[in-house]
Design a protein around this motif. Structure first.
Motif, mmCIF file in Angstrom:
data_model
loop_
_atom_site.group_PDB
_atom_site.id
_atom_site.type_symbol
_atom_site.label_atom_id
_atom_site.label_comp_id
_atom_site.label_asym_id
_atom_site.label_seq_id
_atom_site.Cartn_x
_atom_site.Cartn_y
_atom_site.Cartn_z
ATOM 1 N N LYS A 185 61.313 10.030 -17.809
ATOM 2 C CA LYS A 185 61.571 10.645 -18.965
ATOM 3 C C LYS A 185 60.853 9.410 -20.320
ATOM 4 N N GLN A 186 59.912 9.305 -21.327
ATOM 5 C CA GLN A 186 59.096 8.487 -21.418
ATOM 6 C C GLN A 186 58.726 9.679 -22.799
ATOM 7 N N ASP A 187 58.272 8.820 -24.153
ATOM 8 C CA ASP A 187 58.201 9.311 -25.496
ATOM 9 C C ASP A 187 56.715 8.875 -25.647
ATOM 10 N N GLU A 188 55.861 9.672 -25.876
ATOM 11 C CA GLU A 188 54.104 8.716 -26.310
ATOM 12 C C GLU A 188 54.332 7.801 -27.049
ATOM 13 N N GLU A 189 54.838 7.241 -27.773
ATOM 14 C CA GLU A 189 54.920 5.918 -28.150
ATOM 15 C C GLU A 189 54.983 4.999 -26.676
ATOM 16 N N THR A 190 55.947 5.670 -26.323
ATOM 17 C CA THR A 190 56.206 4.446 -25.074
ATOM 18 C C THR A 190 55.121 4.268 -23.662
ATOM 19 N N ARG A 191 54.394 5.950 -23.598
ATOM 20 C CA ARG A 191 53.613 6.072 -22.906
ATOM 21 C C ARG A 191 52.565 5.004 -23.336
ATOM 22 N N THR A 192 51.699 5.098 -25.113
ATOM 23 C CA THR A 192 50.686 4.285 -25.619
ATOM 24 C C THR A 192 51.234 2.649 -24.919
#
Length: 218
Positions: free
Chosen positions: A42-49
């Motif tokens: 689980k990861q949101d786009e902000e974390t991925r960036t």
């Protein structure tokens, strides 16, 4: 000089290798951390960036440090006996310059004996340690040698560095934290230069000049 501390060649190689690993392990560890974040289910786009940016910056830093170490500590271009000072400037900028520290390079581009270039890069490393809060490192030629000046907030001469540069550690012992200035002094003597450090011009100056003739030596 008979009173210079003698370090076995295998010990020297091991300590220099340890120093190189120390310089590279931090950005490599950051890359691993970034990859672990990307592997999470689980990861949101902000974390991925954030993770991708960490990996990108750390990979760049690791590459810069390896390129620097290849010349400053290794046998870069071992087929020849000279190194282009333009290459030395490039790798020095990659390691030294950031949002707090700037490098002013005033060494003319030329081919220079390998040990002199290695010495110059090691002097730049020492100069960076003299301004832990950042500032400016000015690199230039001084006659047949070099002068590297660190200027910044509260510049300081690291403890024990004069003895290490002279090849005479106070405790007659060299460890991973002391090997780099000791190795710098060894390079200077191999190149026929005397290296010294002093407070000058509101900063810390590292100089390498032609060694004085020994008494009784023609």
């Amino acid at each position: 000089m008979s009173d210079v501390f003698a370090l076995e060649s295998l010990d020297l190689a091991a300590l220099v290798a340890s120093r190189v690993c120390h310089d590279v392990i931090s950005p490599v560890g950051a890359i691993v951390n970034g990859l672990e974040v990307l592997d999470e289910a689980k990861q949101d786009e902000e974390t991925r960036t954030f993770a991708l940016d960490l990996i990108r910056r750390s990979a760049h830093q690791a590459s810069a440090r390896l390129q620097f170490c290849r010349i400053a500590f290794g046998a870069a271009g071992s087929a020849g006996s000279e190194i282009d000072t333009g290459d030395a400037e490039t790798v020095a900028r990659g390691v030294v310059e950031d949002d707090r520290t700037k490098l002013t390079w005033q060494v003319p581009r030329q081919l220079m004996p390998k040990n002199r270039v290695k010495l110059l890069l090691n002097l730049v490393l020492l100069a960076g340690n003299a301004i832990p809060r950042g500032g400016t490192i000015m690199v230039g030629c001084d006659g047949g040698g070099f002068r590297v000046l660190s200027a910044g907030t509260n510049p300081r001469i690291p403890a024990g560095i004069q003895d290490l540069l002279a090849g005479r550690p106070a405790s007659d012992h060299i460890d991973g934290t002391a090997i780099q200035p000791f190795y710098t002094g060894l390079l200077a003597r191999t190149a026929g230069l005397d290296v010294a450090v002093a407070i000058e011009d509101g900063g810390v100056a590292f100089t390498a000049v032609a060694a004085a003739p020994q008494p009784g030596v023609a």
